[in-house]
Enzyme design. Sequence first.
Site, PDB file in Angstrom:
ATOM      1  N   ARG A  86      43.759  33.675  42.266  1.00  0.00           N
ATOM      2  CA  ARG A  86      42.952  34.186  41.145  1.00  0.00           C
ATOM      3  C   ARG A  86      42.357  33.051  40.311  1.00  0.00           C
ATOM      4  NH1 ARG A  86      42.997  38.940  43.726  1.00  0.00           N
ATOM      5  NH2 ARG A  86      45.093  39.707  44.001  1.00  0.00           N
ATOM      6  N   ASN A 110      53.938  32.954  42.456  1.00  0.00           N
ATOM      7  CA  ASN A 110      54.353  33.230  43.833  1.00  0.00           C
ATOM      8  C   ASN A 110      54.729  31.860  44.402  1.00  0.00           C
ATOM      9  OD1 ASN A 110      53.812  36.004  43.738  1.00  0.00           O
ATOM     10  ND2 ASN A 110      51.635  35.629  44.095  1.00  0.00           N
ATOM     11  N   LYS A 154      59.156  34.656  38.897  1.00  0.00           N
ATOM     12  CA  LYS A 154      58.714  35.981  39.344  1.00  0.00           C
ATOM     13  C   LYS A 154      59.667  36.383  40.458  1.00  0.00           C
ATOM     14  CE  LYS A 154      54.756  38.236  41.626  1.00  0.00           C
ATOM     15  NZ  LYS A 154      53.316  38.140  41.972  1.00  0.00           N
ATOM     16  N   GLU A 182      56.233  42.314  43.953  1.00  0.00           N
ATOM     17  CA  GLU A 182      55.173  42.114  44.941  1.00  0.00           C
ATOM     18  C   GLU A 182      55.669  41.298  46.128  1.00  0.00           C
ATOM     19  OE1 GLU A 182      51.887  40.545  42.532  1.00  0.00           O
ATOM     20  OE2 GLU A 182      51.329  42.606  42.029  1.00  0.00           O
ATOM     21  N   ARG A 201      59.671  36.688  34.259  1.00  0.00           N
ATOM     22  CA  ARG A 201      58.534  37.610  34.101  1.00  0.00           C
ATOM     23  C   ARG A 201      58.966  39.073  34.230  1.00  0.00           C
ATOM     24  NH1 ARG A 201      54.234  37.104  37.661  1.00  0.00           N
ATOM     25  NH2 ARG A 201      52.557  37.151  36.147  1.00  0.00           N
ATOM     26  N   LYS A 229      53.515  40.832  30.320  1.00  0.00           N
ATOM     27  CA  LYS A 229      52.051  40.981  30.309  1.00  0.00           C
ATOM     28  C   LYS A 229      51.650  41.895  29.159  1.00  0.00           C
ATOM     29  CE  LYS A 229      51.111  40.068  35.184  1.00  0.00           C
ATOM     30  NZ  LYS A 229      50.332  40.379  36.395  1.00  0.00           N
ATOM     31  N   ASP A 254      48.492  45.728  34.398  1.00  0.00           N
ATOM     32  CA  ASP A 254      48.206  44.406  34.964  1.00  0.00           C
ATOM     33  C   ASP A 254      46.855  43.874  34.493  1.00  0.00           C
ATOM     34  OD1 ASP A 254      48.231  42.149  36.460  1.00  0.00           O
ATOM     35  OD2 ASP A 254      47.987  43.131  38.390  1.00  0.00           O
ATOM     36  N   GLU A 299      40.618  37.612  36.081  1.00  0.00           N
ATOM     37  CA  GLU A 299      40.838  38.303  37.349  1.00  0.00           C
ATOM     38  C   GLU A 299      40.187  39.682  37.394  1.00  0.00           C
ATOM     39  OE1 GLU A 299      44.972  38.834  38.292  1.00  0.00           O
ATOM     40  OE2 GLU A 299      44.545  40.089  40.023  1.00  0.00           O
TER      41      GLU A 299
HETATM   42  O1  GCW Z   1      47.525  40.745  38.899  1.00  0.00           O
HETATM   43  C1  GCW Z   1      48.372  40.407  39.924  1.00  0.00           C
HETATM   44  C2  GCW Z   1      47.572  39.461  40.728  1.00  0.00           C
HETATM   45  C3  GCW Z   1      48.406  38.585  41.623  1.00  0.00           C
HETATM   46  C4  GCW Z   1      49.446  37.914  40.742  1.00  0.00           C
HETATM   47  C5  GCW Z   1      50.283  38.958  40.069  1.00  0.00           C
HETATM   48  C6  GCW Z   1      51.280  38.368  39.110  1.00  0.00           C
HETATM   49  C7  GCW Z   1      50.309  35.710  41.040  1.00  0.00           C
HETATM   50  O2  GCW Z   1      46.651  40.188  41.474  1.00  0.00           O
HETATM   51  O3  GCW Z   1      47.549  37.659  42.222  1.00  0.00           O
HETATM   52  O4  GCW Z   1      50.241  37.027  41.495  1.00  0.00           O
HETATM   53  O5  GCW Z   1      49.462  39.800  39.315  1.00  0.00           O
HETATM   54  O6  GCW Z   1      50.955  38.278  37.934  1.00  0.00           O
HETATM   55  O7  GCW Z   1      52.356  37.994  39.526  1.00  0.00           O
END
Ligand code: GCW
Length: 790
Positions: free
Chosen positions: A133, A175, A252, A256, A289, A330, A335, A363
Amino acid sequence: MILGKSVVLTTAQKELIRGVKGMLGTTLRTVPSPSEPAIVLATFVELQKENAGLTPPQELRKDSFWLTHAKLRGADCVVITSPSDRGVIYGVFALLRKISLGEDVHNLDEVQQPYAPLRWVNQWDNLDGHIERGYAGPSIFFENGHVRADLQRAHDYARILASIGINGCAVNNVNANPKLLTDEFLPELARIAGVFRPWGLQLALSIDLSSPKSVGDRDTFDPLDARVGEWWKQKADQIYRLIPDFAGFVMKADSEGRPGPASYGRTPADAANVIARAVKPHGGVVFYRAFVYDHHLDWRNLKNDRARAAYDIFHPLDGKFDENVLIQIKYGPIDFQVREPASPLFGGLSRTNEAIELQITQEYTGQQRHLCFLAPLWKDILDFDMHATDGSTPVKHLVAGHVFDRPTGGFVGVANVGMDTNWMRHPLALANLYAFGRLAWNPNLTPGQIVDEWTRQTFGDDPAVVQIVDRMQLTSWRTYEDYTGPLGVGTLTNILGPHYGPGPESSENNGWGQWHRADHQGVGMDRTVATGTGFLGQYSAAVQKLYENVADCPDDLLLFFHHVAYTHVLHSGKTVIQSMYDSHYAGAEAAEQNVTQWEQLRGKIDDERYLEVLGRLRYQAGHAIVWRDVICDWLLGLTGIPDAEGRVGQHPDRIEAEDMQQQGYTQVDITPAYFASGGKAISCSAAQPCSASFHFKGNSGTYDLDVQYFDLKTGVARFSVLVNSLPVDEWQANDDLPSAKPDGDTSTRRTIPAVALRSGDEITIRGTPDGGDPAMLDYVAIHKAQESGH
Ligand code: GCW
């Protein structure tokens, strides 16, 4: 003159000399002792040795500074002092900012305290140099699996961050690649810490919980296994030997597809604490996170709701995290969407440190191809009262730790700057990085104040420039929301792909998220306690009350909280469907107006930035029409309810490519049909150039021609336009838009201004394919030339 000795103070001194010379043309001399009026940079301890009577008007906490004037060794001095040498740098930048804004710097006596102790940026950089991103080129830190040999840009970035009071930077993707923690790699990271250090900026790392097993010698990463704890401790000790000012970790996990404590039936608190204990003796922290959710939720179950996840997981753990752990939340429960309510988790932790995570990299908000100044969005969230206690508890108080008297708290911005000279791709997007730093320092500033500072420091004081740039920035969030996702529907982008252009159906019917639930009758996510997912029950009663009833819920968030009929009448007096049509048209119109506004600045700022911004604004105006048409056509198809203004699906000024006289081109159906005007386009698969022609049927006059084509990333097709065989324009489809298909990401407009046309003229578009880009053409629109000219 400096009182005290450190590399940070020396940097502060150099920066002051450089800034004063650059802005005022005066070369300051460095002196060991002032014999004439001087500017003194001093840690507070050293200052008091000189003049013990000096007392600041307020207590000076770490990173804060005092700008004042005093007699030192008999000379009148301007003094910049702080308990920490880093605070002196912040004071220097504050003084320089005042000079550049033309403020009076005589007789200063001002203390500034940062609002929260931890003000970090995160970079989502991978070791191969790609940034997840990131939209401004490759990583400034990594390349080919290693730290870059030349870290000049990292040094410059540290300087930028110091200028806005940022004190920590996690340099790698959340990640996280566990390789970073290997014995071989850590010395490379120490080099980055070395270029940060003179600016008082501390290095941090994102880590992968499975590291003890994946790169260590353990056969488990169970956080409660003592051997795992020992591994983290040794790793932390090793890091601090190499990087004594190391700031800490970002994590994290269970998100995901990332490994996490759930693999062993452990909690996020177990995972966070084992690492927190390893860094604690060194003064380090762990940002854990809260972006943890199940992306395999059954979308057919209307009670399932990804928005619930953070609170459901973390609220029960309140009080279980160590004192040097912060939960990084967040701003909204989903998101980084263009509009979300504040995450309920901000109000759900009273015995745990919090940090807010904001996204500077755009993003979901136009990827720095579209202008979208985010400070107004952030400010709404920061000021939002969670009613976490009887008194007022805005998010900014909670995340700074003020409400529950927490030991720490923070602001985190996902920045993702890259190697592009202007750092962010769009020259105006740097305002978002600036705004993040300013709000983290002082969230009581208004977006108007912040943007005004930024514009003046970036482009100078010309009132026309300041007025136009400020206005464009301050209206840009609403404009973007209007043509992408109004009424709290969330963005209607392709959420499974690059998160860029329109893709309204991608967010439904899969496990990644439950978003708008649009069907033939209605739209919106019912998140009420009464009939919906119960998400609203995660807020305090007072907040719940704002949103639970359809009748009270503000229009801007209606579809986030409620599923309503398209004919539901809003507070604005319009029906939902008409309001959506109208805002998409209004947003596209506003994007077009930005182009004409900007054109008034020709000659008032340097040509390079003028032209770069102009190109981006023109592109945005074209892509706003793509957004408008895709969403409106999709809604019309879904609801069958016509636009009361008669615009949707009616484009009398367009000549569809499929209706033109074609040579070499073949007609293709675009799916879904709303990605092309009329659902069709033409494509050139021949080895030769193809062409498409038509006769102009209007009255003779001067016209702007919009050519709508698809710019695929798989090649650089070329186009030219001829009127009666005479060329009027040619260009390359050489943008690197994030798709290889004709869709909402690649549909692009080229405007050819002020073309003289007579009735009957033959207009030809010639397309030359290249590689996998077949020079696809959608339509040409012809309208009376804009007065301003281009
Ligand atoms: O918004 C999503 C993004 C991912 C990101 C994830 C996160 C780094 O699409 O690319 O991964 O959030 O914040 O962990």
